[in-house]
Design a protein around this motif. Structure first.
Motif, PDB file in Angstrom:
ATOM      1  N   UNK A 116      19.420  -6.016 -11.450  1.00  0.00           N
ATOM      2  CA  UNK A 116      18.817  -5.638 -10.177  1.00  0.00           C
ATOM      3  C   UNK A 116      19.752  -5.911  -8.998  1.00  0.00           C
ATOM      4  N   UNK A 117      21.029  -6.147  -9.296  1.00  0.00           N
ATOM      5  CA  UNK A 117      21.956  -6.621  -8.279  1.00  0.00           C
ATOM      6  C   UNK A 117      22.087  -5.662  -7.095  1.00  0.00           C
ATOM      7  N   UNK A 118      22.030  -4.370  -7.349  1.00  0.00           N
ATOM      8  CA  UNK A 118      22.252  -3.390  -6.284  1.00  0.00           C
ATOM      9  C   UNK A 118      21.052  -3.253  -5.336  1.00  0.00           C
ATOM     10  N   UNK A 119      19.919  -3.833  -5.704  1.00  0.00           N
ATOM     11  CA  UNK A 119      18.736  -3.719  -4.849  1.00  0.00           C
ATOM     12  C   UNK A 119      18.601  -4.951  -3.967  1.00  0.00           C
ATOM     13  N   UNK A 120      17.857  -4.809  -2.888  1.00  0.00           N
ATOM     14  CA  UNK A 120      17.578  -5.938  -2.007  1.00  0.00           C
ATOM     15  C   UNK A 120      16.196  -6.527  -2.271  1.00  0.00           C
ATOM     16  N   UNK A 121      15.616  -6.167  -3.399  1.00  0.00           N
ATOM     17  CA  UNK A 121      14.270  -6.622  -3.739  1.00  0.00           C
ATOM     18  C   UNK A 121      14.323  -8.085  -4.181  1.00  0.00           C
ATOM     19  N   UNK A 122      13.471  -8.956  -3.635  1.00  0.00           N
ATOM     20  CA  UNK A 122      13.409 -10.336  -4.144  1.00  0.00           C
ATOM     21  C   UNK A 122      13.100 -10.335  -5.636  1.00  0.00           C
ATOM     22  N   UNK A 158       0.820  -1.221   0.000  1.00  0.00           N
ATOM     23  CA  UNK A 158       0.000   0.000   0.000  1.00  0.00           C
ATOM     24  C   UNK A 158       0.847   1.261   0.000  1.00  0.00           C
ATOM     25  N   UNK A 159       2.077   1.174   0.485  1.00  0.00           N
ATOM     26  CA  UNK A 159       2.982   2.329   0.504  1.00  0.00           C
ATOM     27  C   UNK A 159       3.831   2.411  -0.775  1.00  0.00           C
ATOM     28  N   UNK A 160       3.501   1.577  -1.778  1.00  0.00           N
ATOM     29  CA  UNK A 160       4.210   1.492  -3.052  1.00  0.00           C
ATOM     30  C   UNK A 160       5.652   0.997  -2.891  1.00  0.00           C
ATOM     31  N   UNK A 161       5.882   0.250  -1.826  1.00  0.00           N
ATOM     32  CA  UNK A 161       7.175  -0.406  -1.653  1.00  0.00           C
ATOM     33  C   UNK A 161       7.164  -1.713  -2.426  1.00  0.00           C
ATOM     34  N   UNK A 162       8.186  -1.947  -3.247  1.00  0.00           N
ATOM     35  CA  UNK A 162       8.237  -3.157  -4.063  1.00  0.00           C
ATOM     36  C   UNK A 162       8.513  -4.366  -3.186  1.00  0.00           C
ATOM     37  N   UNK A 163       7.609  -5.334  -3.231  1.00  0.00           N
ATOM     38  CA  UNK A 163       7.773  -6.577  -2.482  1.00  0.00           C
ATOM     39  C   UNK A 163       8.549  -7.624  -3.278  1.00  0.00           C
TER      40      UNK A 163
END
Length: 208
Positions: free
Chosen positions: A118-124, A69-74
């Motif tokens: 996407x390596x620099x992100x911690x997004x699954x 809901x906060x537009x955070x990528x899961x």
């Protein structure tokens, strides 16, 4: 999370075995078509989140993003499509090497390149690899095909090469779940085959 993605793909079984997808597959790659079909099953699987296609971040574009809901990528889902005769693209090796089952001297695969992006992100990050194999296409309809290789005689050996790679040379840096689905196209094209779908994710990043 990977189980919910897998369940969402399973909801497309009827469409995957339809003449519609098979005809699209004869003409060209269809990762965007598959992506759009997957949106609704994913939304049902993740009712607490928002499922978005072609989602843009500051630096990247995702095929599918699942947001709270906060537009955070899961999580991010990327899709890639190849045919079994494109083993050089799937494995990152040249054809002269994979014909000899030599998968050591290779460059990054298309899926590995997505992980690097996407390596620099911690997004699954999940990659859905769509690989289409046609056991049989009536040669008199080959002019309908974008890739004439699909109508070649030796499709059995092409699939054998792909299967050998999938079972013996799976990249240890990735985890994959693989399923096969029927792919049928009836008159007037007379084709049959299979769609092999693998879901990959970063090693040691197993989402709940």
């Amino acid at each position: 999370m990977i189980n919910k993605i897998e369940q969402s793909i399973d909801e497309l079984k009827t469409w995957i075995s339809s003449d519609e997808l098979a005809l699209i597959a004869l003409n060209a790659g269809y990762e965007n078509t598959f992506r759009d079909r997957l949106l609704f099953p994913l939304q049902k699987s993740f009712p607490e989140f928002f499922v978005r296609s072609e989602y843009y971040t500051n630096k990247n574009r995702a095929d599918i993003a699942i947001l709270d809901a906060q537009k955070t990528i899961q999580c991010i889902i990327e899709l890639k499509h190849n045919y079994t005769f494109q083993l050089d693209l799937i494995t990152g090796t040249k054809k002269k090497d994979w014909k000899n089952q030599n998968f050591q001297n290779r460059s990054k695969t298309r899926i590995e390149k997505e992980f690097l992006r996407w390596e620099s992100s911690n997004i699954p990050l999940f990659c859905i690899n769509l690989v289409t194999h046609f056991d049989f296409v009536d040669k008199k309809y080959k002019d309908y095909l974008k890739y004439k290789t699909i109508a070649q005689k030796n499709n059995a050996s092409v699939y054998r090469n792909y299967s050998d790679y999938l079972t013996k040379h799976q990249n240890n840096a990735l985890l994959g779940k693989t399923k096969e689905y029927a792919l049928q196209l009836n008159k007037p094209y007379h084709a049959s085959g299979k769609l092999i779908i693998s879901i990959y994710q970063k090693l040691n990043e197993i989402a709940p």
